[in-house]
Scaffold this active site. Structure first.
Site, PDB file in Angstrom:
ATOM      1  N   GLU A  29      31.748  48.274  47.125  1.00  0.00           N
ATOM      2  CA  GLU A  29      31.046  47.338  46.236  1.00  0.00           C
ATOM      3  C   GLU A  29      30.968  47.889  44.824  1.00  0.00           C
ATOM      4  O   GLU A  29      30.619  49.049  44.606  1.00  0.00           O
ATOM      5  CB  GLU A  29      29.635  47.107  46.773  1.00  0.00           C
ATOM      6  CG  GLU A  29      29.162  45.694  46.607  1.00  0.00           C
ATOM      7  CD  GLU A  29      29.975  44.725  47.459  1.00  0.00           C
ATOM      8  OE1 GLU A  29      30.813  44.007  46.876  1.00  0.00           O
ATOM      9  OE2 GLU A  29      29.788  44.686  48.675  1.00  0.00           O
ATOM     10  N   ASP A  32      35.772  47.551  42.345  1.00  0.00           N
ATOM     11  CA  ASP A  32      37.021  46.879  41.962  1.00  0.00           C
ATOM     12  C   ASP A  32      37.252  46.904  40.456  1.00  0.00           C
ATOM     13  O   ASP A  32      38.354  47.196  39.993  1.00  0.00           O
ATOM     14  CB  ASP A  32      37.092  45.454  42.506  1.00  0.00           C
ATOM     15  CG  ASP A  32      35.964  44.546  42.049  1.00  0.00           C
ATOM     16  OD1 ASP A  32      34.926  45.055  41.582  1.00  0.00           O
ATOM     17  OD2 ASP A  32      36.127  43.309  42.165  1.00  0.00           O
ATOM     18  N   GLY A 118      26.421  30.795  45.326  1.00  0.00           N
ATOM     19  CA  GLY A 118      25.351  31.728  45.053  1.00  0.00           C
ATOM     20  C   GLY A 118      25.046  32.681  46.181  1.00  0.00           C
ATOM     21  O   GLY A 118      24.045  33.390  46.144  1.00  0.00           O
ATOM     22  N   LEU A 121      29.566  35.196  48.541  1.00  0.00           N
ATOM     23  CA  LEU A 121      30.761  35.071  49.376  1.00  0.00           C
ATOM     24  C   LEU A 121      31.950  34.538  48.589  1.00  0.00           C
ATOM     25  O   LEU A 121      32.941  34.098  49.154  1.00  0.00           O
ATOM     26  CB  LEU A 121      30.471  34.183  50.593  1.00  0.00           C
ATOM     27  CG  LEU A 121      29.355  34.687  51.512  1.00  0.00           C
ATOM     28  CD1 LEU A 121      29.142  33.729  52.682  1.00  0.00           C
ATOM     29  CD2 LEU A 121      29.649  36.094  52.022  1.00  0.00           C
ATOM     30  N   SER A 122      31.839  34.589  47.273  1.00  0.00           N
ATOM     31  CA  SER A 122      32.938  34.318  46.354  1.00  0.00           C
ATOM     32  C   SER A 122      33.427  32.873  46.375  1.00  0.00           C
ATOM     33  O   SER A 122      34.617  32.601  46.472  1.00  0.00           O
ATOM     34  CB  SER A 122      34.104  35.271  46.619  1.00  0.00           C
ATOM     35  OG  SER A 122      34.941  35.325  45.489  1.00  0.00           O
ATOM     36  N   GLU A 154      38.571  33.679  35.172  1.00  0.00           N
ATOM     37  CA  GLU A 154      37.148  33.999  35.289  1.00  0.00           C
ATOM     38  C   GLU A 154      36.691  34.949  34.189  1.00  0.00           C
ATOM     39  O   GLU A 154      35.588  34.817  33.663  1.00  0.00           O
ATOM     40  CB  GLU A 154      36.849  34.589  36.665  1.00  0.00           C
ATOM     41  CG  GLU A 154      35.375  34.801  36.891  1.00  0.00           C
ATOM     42  CD  GLU A 154      34.948  34.706  38.340  1.00  0.00           C
ATOM     43  OE1 GLU A 154      33.797  35.048  38.624  1.00  0.00           O
ATOM     44  OE2 GLU A 154      35.756  34.269  39.186  1.00  0.00           O
ATOM     45  N   ASP A 166      38.069  39.569  44.553  1.00  0.00           N
ATOM     46  CA  ASP A 166      37.771  38.263  45.126  1.00  0.00           C
ATOM     47  C   ASP A 166      39.003  37.363  45.134  1.00  0.00           C
ATOM     48  O   ASP A 166      39.315  36.713  46.138  1.00  0.00           O
ATOM     49  CB  ASP A 166      36.640  37.596  44.351  1.00  0.00           C
ATOM     50  CG  ASP A 166      35.321  38.336  44.494  1.00  0.00           C
ATOM     51  OD1 ASP A 166      35.269  39.307  45.282  1.00  0.00           O
ATOM     52  OD2 ASP A 166      34.359  37.952  43.806  1.00  0.00           O
TER      53      ASP A 166
END
Length: 391
Positions: A29, A32, A118, A121-122, A154, A166
């Site tokens: 986490e 990336d 939200g 979970l992308s 993004e 993601d």
């Protein structure tokens, strides 16, 4: 999907539907965007975009979830500016496709998603990738370039300085396996998950406003750490290059907060490698222990957890049959991911929901996480879930 599309746009001549999954990250986490290692799985929950040619000269888009429509003249797409809502993901992808040399034709797009927004979970990457495939309409594109293009949308249009995880797992997901991704080289490999485990995500149902600003601040803090460490180790270009031993040698010279952020990233990269080895060996207890270590690092060193996530993790760890639990995603709300024996799942669902509702007055949503295939065209439209169906 066909009925909804025709109700919105009329008869759907040439309707095609493209799917892209959400994801849950098992471990790795906030590594990336530091060019490190991650181990996500693509989910069965996905975003579906139906598309058919339009004679209007416009790109018309309807979102079932938002119950909103937008229409842009195709000739205006390169000049669109962000609006600060869900349409930015569509507009950003359209602009990136045009920049990459893919001219866009007038089309009607209809969006249905089963990825909870939200939740961590992308849902955004699922929307970006499915939209890109729909706008391409079957035209060939290198799949790595597809992930890069959606990430640029993004970062550059939406304004979120995310890493590539993601979008990459949404493109490259594998059934029955996690995918270990090197976020620098983009080399990736399937990692088989052992038998005898169940993975459940628990949605805290909150998303604290601090998330976006704190995420951006963490990128600045990590860059600061790189600059300071590179003074002693010039070969360091990102925190990915810092070993645990190297960090221990420079930690005392770093400002306290910068040291905390770097410590998380450096140790989290090591945990990804350890988790892969434990998964291949079938060491379930070790996998669970690494989940817990990851959460505590995110809670105390990276400081992106929150009361709700910590509550869910702590209560999960006290339950029979649970190997490990941790927050997943950007933090400040969203989901926890929980590793357990399959026979424990039923009791876990009931107990965690009751405890959370008693403490926070909210019933959490709980999702089974089944490793699923990456993005592509849906050839059997009858398999598309109905509106609101979480599969």
């Amino acid at each position: 999907m066909n009925g909804g599309f025709e109700a919105r746009y009329g008869k759907a001549d040439g309707l095609r539907v493209f799917r892209a999954p959400g994801r849950v990250n098992l471990i790795g986490e906030h590594t990336d965007y530091n060019l490190g290692f991650v181990l996500p799985i693509a989910l069965h929950m996905a975003t579906y975009v139906g598309t058919a040619p339009a004679a209007s000269g416009e790109l018309r888009v309807y979102s079932e979830h938002a119950d909103e429509s937008v229409a842009w003249p195709v000739v205006e797409l390169p000049r669109l500016k962000p609006r600060g809502d869900w349409t930015d993901y569509v507009a950003g992808v359209a602009q990136e496709l045009i920049k990459a040399g893919y001219p866009l034709e007038p089309a009607n797009l209809y969006i249905r998603s089963t990825v909870p927004e939200g939740s961590g979970l992308s849902s955004s990457a699922a929307l970006e990738v499915s939209t890109a495939l729909a706008l391409l309409g079957g035209r060939a594109i290198d799949r790595v370039e597809l992930a890069k293009l959606c990430r640029r949308a993004e970062v550059d249009f939406v304004g979120m300085p995310c890493g590539i995880m993601d979008q990459f797992i949404s493109v490259f997901g594998r059934e029955h396996a996690a995918v270990r991704i090197d976020c620098r080289s983009l080399e990736h490999e399937a990692v088989a998950l052992p038998d005898g485990i169940e993975i459940l995500a628990v949605n805290s149902m909150v998303k604290h406003a601090l998330g976006t600003s704190a995420y951006k601040q963490r990128t600045v803090e990590c860059a600061t750490a790189v600059g300071l460490i590179a003074k002693k180790h010039p070969q360091v270009q990102s925190l990915r290059d810092v070993t645990v031993e190297m960090f221990e040698g420079v930690e005392a010279a770093l400002p306290a907060v910068i040291a905390q952020r770097a410590r998380h990233v450096v140790t989290e990269n090591a945990r990804v490698e350890d988790f892969v080895a434990a998964s291949v060996a079938g060491h379930l207890e070790r996998m669970g222990a690494l989940f817990v270590a990851s959460h505590r690092s995110l809670q105390h060193d990276y400081e992106v957890s929150c009361e709700e996530l910590d509550f869910l993790v702590d209560h999960a760890l006290a339950m029979e049959g649970v190997y490990g639990a941790r927050m997943t995603g950007g933090g400040f709300g969203g989901c926890t991911v929980n590793l357990m024996r399959p026979e424990a799942a039923g009791a876990f669902r009931d107990a965690i929901a009751a405890a959370y509702q008693k403490r926070f007055g909210v019933v959490p949503q709980i999702y089974p996480c089944r490793p699923s295939a990456g993005a592509g065209e849906v050839t059997n439209l009858e398999r598309i879930p109905a509106p609101g169906e979480l599969q």
